[in-house]
Motif scaffolding. Sequence first.
Motif, PDB file in Angstrom:
ATOM      1  N   ARG A   8       0.765  -1.248   0.173  1.00  0.00           N
ATOM      2  CA  ARG A   8      -0.082  -0.051  -0.036  1.00  0.00           C
ATOM      3  C   ARG A   8       0.702   1.196  -0.078  1.00  0.00           C
ATOM      4  O   ARG A   8       0.216   2.304   0.023  1.00  0.00           O
ATOM      5  N   VAL A 189      -1.001   5.532  -7.714  1.00  0.00           N
ATOM      6  CA  VAL A 189      -2.582   5.705  -8.083  1.00  0.00           C
ATOM      7  C   VAL A 189      -2.762   4.251  -8.290  1.00  0.00           C
ATOM      8  O   VAL A 189      -3.930   3.842  -7.984  1.00  0.00           O
ATOM      9  N   ASP A 190      -2.044   3.352  -8.910  1.00  0.00           N
ATOM     10  CA  ASP A 190      -2.302   1.905  -9.167  1.00  0.00           C
ATOM     11  C   ASP A 190      -2.532   1.025  -7.916  1.00  0.00           C
ATOM     12  O   ASP A 190      -3.234   0.433  -7.958  1.00  0.00           O
ATOM     13  N   HIS A 192      -3.668   2.643  -5.083  1.00  0.00           N
ATOM     14  CA  HIS A 192      -5.233   2.695  -4.587  1.00  0.00           C
ATOM     15  C   HIS A 192      -6.199   2.594  -5.466  1.00  0.00           C
ATOM     16  O   HIS A 192      -7.457   2.450  -5.109  1.00  0.00           O
ATOM     17  N   TYR A 193      -6.215   2.801  -6.884  1.00  0.00           N
ATOM     18  CA  TYR A 193      -7.243   2.416  -7.753  1.00  0.00           C
ATOM     19  C   TYR A 193      -6.456   1.517  -8.886  1.00  0.00           C
ATOM     20  O   TYR A 193      -6.520   2.055 -10.191  1.00  0.00           O
ATOM     21  N   LEU A 196      -7.630   1.436 -13.151  1.00  0.00           N
ATOM     22  CA  LEU A 196      -7.957   2.803 -13.643  1.00  0.00           C
ATOM     23  C   LEU A 196      -7.614   2.954 -15.085  1.00  0.00           C
ATOM     24  O   LEU A 196      -6.622   2.532 -15.441  1.00  0.00           O
ATOM     25  N   LEU A 201      -6.595   8.103 -16.658  1.00  0.00           N
ATOM     26  CA  LEU A 201      -5.541   8.617 -15.782  1.00  0.00           C
ATOM     27  C   LEU A 201      -4.558   9.511 -16.613  1.00  0.00           C
ATOM     28  O   LEU A 201      -4.165  10.441 -15.983  1.00  0.00           O
ATOM     29  N   LEU A 227      -5.014  11.922  -5.263  1.00  0.00           N
ATOM     30  CA  LEU A 227      -5.879  10.655  -4.955  1.00  0.00           C
ATOM     31  C   LEU A 227      -7.439  10.905  -4.344  1.00  0.00           C
ATOM     32  O   LEU A 227      -8.300  10.323  -4.964  1.00  0.00           O
ATOM     33  N   LEU A 230      -8.990  11.929  -7.859  1.00  0.00           N
ATOM     34  CA  LEU A 230      -9.442  10.724  -8.511  1.00  0.00           C
ATOM     35  C   LEU A 230     -10.643  10.079  -8.014  1.00  0.00           C
ATOM     36  O   LEU A 230     -11.200   9.433  -8.557  1.00  0.00           O
ATOM     37  N   LYS A 231     -10.668   9.912  -6.706  1.00  0.00           N
ATOM     38  CA  LYS A 231     -11.813   9.462  -5.900  1.00  0.00           C
ATOM     39  C   LYS A 231     -13.175   9.883  -6.436  1.00  0.00           C
ATOM     40  O   LYS A 231     -14.012   9.188  -6.796  1.00  0.00           O
ATOM     41  N   LEU A 234     -13.861   8.931 -10.051  1.00  0.00           N
ATOM     42  CA  LEU A 234     -14.612   7.638 -10.290  1.00  0.00           C
ATOM     43  C   LEU A 234     -16.098   7.700  -9.593  1.00  0.00           C
ATOM     44  O   LEU A 234     -16.807   7.136 -10.090  1.00  0.00           O
ATOM     45  N   ASP A 237     -18.328   8.983 -12.105  1.00  0.00           N
ATOM     46  CA  ASP A 237     -18.141   8.469 -13.298  1.00  0.00           C
ATOM     47  C   ASP A 237     -17.820   9.120 -14.487  1.00  0.00           C
ATOM     48  O   ASP A 237     -18.365   9.172 -15.550  1.00  0.00           O
TER      49      ASP A 237
END
Length: 279
Positions: A8, A189-190, A192-193, A196, A201, A227, A230-231, A234, A237
């Motif tokens: 993580r 990023v990868d 955490h998400y 994607l 991205l 982050l 990006l949340k 997402l 959408d």
Amino acid sequence: MQFTGTGRYVAPPDLAIAVNAAVTLERPLLVKGEPGTGKTELARQVAESLGLPIIEWHVKSTTKAQQGLYEYDAVSRLRDSQLGDARVHDVANYIRKGKLWQAFEAPQKVVLLIDEIDKADIEFPNDLLQELDRMEFHVYETGETIPALHRPVVIITSNNEKELPDAFLRRCFFHYIRFPDAETLRAIVDVHYPGLKRGLLDQALTQFFDLRDTPGLKKKPSTSELLDWLKLILAEDLTAEDLRRDPHTLLPRLHGALLKNEQDVALFEKLAFMARRPR
């Protein structure tokens, strides 16, 4: 005991080397870097990676070094003496152990985080010199000396708000966490998400780095703010096309996750206005 990062936490090679060097030298690791680059989280991930408990001491502007050792509650003792409480005859009942004391008496090696040391008074680091160097301290009220049963892994963070004393710096292993490059940021990023969409991205990172590179920006957005952004993307959408900047303001969608003061928002609105002016 070698730290290489965790599932993580993406640790660049120079950061892993710094952590392992500090552990080998048994010196505090002083970590600097702009806010949001993962300094505090580093200590937690080092503890997880090495299989050690962590004790966290979060420093405030009012924090005194003595509080990390212990505090003597004279007021409670006076009150108990007036009430005839038998506890008053043992001063140890009124000693409150601080984070350093907890780390020193822990039955196994621990990670001790001293977070944001630069928030405190300039004398704060100097007041901890001997304790961190000799790994022991004296309790004047009881006359006992508290040595460290196991030398803790000490990680100290600073946001560079004020200069730290030279005598303190000499006793630390220093590392500055540079802001991640695009490749490292993709890896973060990868974590955490995962999964994607690449196009999304790519567009998000392009806008993010453009934002950070804007001249005159008061506070550059950090990794943690990326982050968060990006949340939200997402959750809404949004597509790569949706992320196109508003031509009237040059601000990205959901810019409140990235820009945290009105001056920076006004800067982009001014740039957009200047771009629309006839030449």
